[in-house]
Design an enzyme around this catalytic site. Sequence first.
Site, PDB file in Angstrom:
ATOM      1  N   ARG A  34     -32.651 -24.554 -43.419  1.00 15.94           N
ATOM      2  CA  ARG A  34     -33.049 -25.628 -42.518  1.00 15.94           C
ATOM      3  C   ARG A  34     -31.833 -26.281 -41.869  1.00 15.94           C
ATOM      4  NH1 ARG A  34     -34.208 -29.540 -45.030  1.00 15.94           N
ATOM      5  NH2 ARG A  34     -33.960 -28.885 -47.194  1.00 15.94           N
ATOM      6  N   LYS A  52     -42.069 -27.029 -42.702  1.00 10.91           N
ATOM      7  CA  LYS A  52     -41.576 -28.365 -43.021  1.00 10.91           C
ATOM      8  C   LYS A  52     -41.920 -29.371 -41.927  1.00 10.91           C
ATOM      9  CE  LYS A  52     -39.863 -27.573 -47.066  1.00 10.91           C
ATOM     10  NZ  LYS A  52     -40.615 -28.060 -48.258  1.00 10.91           N
ATOM     11  N   HIS A  54     -43.649 -33.845 -52.283  1.00 14.34           N
ATOM     12  CA  HIS A  54     -42.909 -32.587 -52.243  1.00 14.34           C
ATOM     13  C   HIS A  54     -42.935 -32.016 -53.657  1.00 14.34           C
ATOM     14  CE1 HIS A  54     -38.905 -30.288 -51.504  1.00 14.34           C
ATOM     15  NE2 HIS A  54     -39.939 -29.568 -51.120  1.00 14.34           N
ATOM     16  N   SER A  94     -35.732 -27.829 -53.212  1.00 16.93           N
ATOM     17  CA  SER A  94     -35.591 -26.380 -53.250  1.00 16.93           C
ATOM     18  C   SER A  94     -34.514 -25.987 -54.255  1.00 16.93           C
ATOM     19  CB  SER A  94     -35.216 -25.868 -51.859  1.00 16.93           C
ATOM     20  OG  SER A  94     -35.041 -24.477 -51.868  1.00 16.93           O
ATOM     21  N   LYS A 150     -39.602 -25.396 -58.705  1.00 15.74           N
ATOM     22  CA  LYS A 150     -41.002 -25.756 -58.457  1.00 15.74           C
ATOM     23  C   LYS A 150     -41.910 -24.529 -58.430  1.00 15.74           C
ATOM     24  CE  LYS A 150     -41.021 -27.892 -54.549  1.00 15.74           C
ATOM     25  NZ  LYS A 150     -39.689 -27.407 -54.152  1.00 15.74           N
ATOM     26  N   THR A 151     -41.505 -23.545 -57.637  1.00 12.88           N
ATOM     27  CA  THR A 151     -42.344 -22.355 -57.485  1.00 12.88           C
ATOM     28  C   THR A 151     -42.427 -21.572 -58.789  1.00 12.88           C
ATOM     29  OG1 THR A 151     -41.792 -22.173 -55.144  1.00 12.88           O
ATOM     30  CG2 THR A 151     -42.615 -20.194 -56.219  1.00 12.88           C
ATOM     31  N   ASP A 203     -45.724 -26.024 -53.019  1.00  6.92           N
ATOM     32  CA  ASP A 203     -44.622 -26.847 -52.511  1.00  6.92           C
ATOM     33  C   ASP A 203     -45.013 -28.235 -52.009  1.00  6.92           C
ATOM     34  OD1 ASP A 203     -41.814 -27.077 -51.820  1.00  6.92           O
ATOM     35  OD2 ASP A 203     -42.366 -26.812 -49.728  1.00  6.92           O
ATOM     36  N   ARG A 244     -35.787 -15.236 -49.209  1.00  4.54           N
ATOM     37  CA  ARG A 244     -37.114 -15.680 -49.613  1.00  4.54           C
ATOM     38  C   ARG A 244     -38.204 -14.661 -49.296  1.00  4.54           C
ATOM     39  NH1 ARG A 244     -37.900 -21.340 -50.479  1.00  4.54           N
ATOM     40  NH2 ARG A 244     -35.956 -22.515 -50.293  1.00  4.54           N
TER      41      ARG A 244
END
Length: 532
Positions: free
Chosen positions: A60, A200, A219, A239, A243-244, A258, A324
Amino acid sequence: MTIGRVNPSYRLEEQGITGLGNVYYNLIEPSLIEEALKRGEGHLGSGGTMLVETGKHTGRSPKDKFVVRTENVEDSIWWENNPPMEPSKFDVLHADMVEHMKGRDYFVQDLFGGADPANRLDVRVVTELAWHSLFIRHMLRRPEREELDEFEPEFTIINCPTFKADPAKHGCRSETVIALNFDKKVILIGGTEYAGENKKSVFTLLNYILPGKGIMAMHCSANHAPGNPVDTAVFFGLSGTGKTTLSADPSRVLIGDDEHGWSDRGTFNFEGGCYAKTINLSAEAEPEIYATCSMFGTVIENMVYDAETKELDFEDSSITENMRCAYPLEYISNASTSSLGGHPKNIIMLTCDAYGVLPPIARLTPAQAMYHFLSGFTSKTPGTEVGVTEPIPTFSTCFGAPFMPRRPEEYGKLLQEKIAKHGATCWLVNTGWTGGAFGTGSRMPIKATRTLLAAALDGSLSDATYRKDPNFGFDVPTDVDGVAEVLLDPRRTWDDKDAYDAQAEKLVKMFAENFEQYLEYIDDDVKAAAIG
């Protein structure tokens, strides 16, 4: 030429975008892959995956993101965190981008942001790249085909990577721009092929809209116990904090990867897919996510692969460490079909501590939870943003500052109210370093993290013996089955105990200095937690 299914009252021409080449509306996965391959946007991978690279932007670009400053949002935007753009500059940017689009083919997806029909956002995403259309089709929620005939977009995102912004003319920072106009309900993205900007942008929209309805925008990932949505857990974290990986526990039902909302009805996923980091991904450690990397339509982004066999190299980060895969939620076998859950019973705040000070898990009081939520301490991991090449300790309020258009206290107050009303238990989990700081210590063993989380979620950790952490005052278990006792006390994992003490003192001071900005907005209990 118009190709595909669309509400005839809402073609792009009706939105003032004319003179385009072919416009492809709501193509499904096979057709999008065909179009992407025909245009040379990528290569077909094993199992029918889409192998793509995003050029110079492999993460990003938060410094290139702007909110248009109008009277309607003047008093509700956190301007210190969201650089303003003048309406006149946005109008020129918009006109120039639409002019640039003329004669080119574009792809349109009409999608839902949010699994809860009462609180979802109807969003149109217009992309120059066919694979971006495939990506966002995975990431948001797909209407039934007959629903497209009546679809009326509330917001429109236009993503044009070949458009280069002019800072002097358009009021931005560089040739890359992400500009949100809440009045005109348009988002413009130019000068970057990184697909994450699409999703996002929708998250940012929902982060602004939902709190105005009393709904907490988070988030986080989320899951619940099999057959029991009331037993829901949410996992806050930036990130790279896990989390994932941690929410995709095969013993629980995955609600989402997410981004979620917490309404008076419970938890709901904003998305329809997952966007997982693949560096060092293995079939042994993360079999479900690994399997998606050879499933039809999965977008494989910025990964090195064999030119002949298309075999992926999960260890080669020469393109970026932020490589990713993006895939629909149903590719995870234990994913919820509704993407709805109950009110969170457990709230997990994930942090990646590059200082090696924090324990692998700690139980938080509600006041401590508010303190750590507003602090949002973690380490930016390599590749997630432009220029990040090694872990950088940082404070990202609400565990997602780049996506928070409102002041952090608004989100913090909502979370505090919902914890008080529904009685959630809060935990801080460190997936960062142990035995030393980054460069000396090692990453927290994922097996230990999973064991501790399982004990927290099944309730057995409530019966553990706890000690009071001398640095932050939260409760830390002293003995948990399946976890080395020494790991629970980070000071004991360091060979040089004096070095640990110095590092801990440094981190505590950083927390205190960062939190000074919130002291005037919080209640006495949270102030006490901040003081320790």
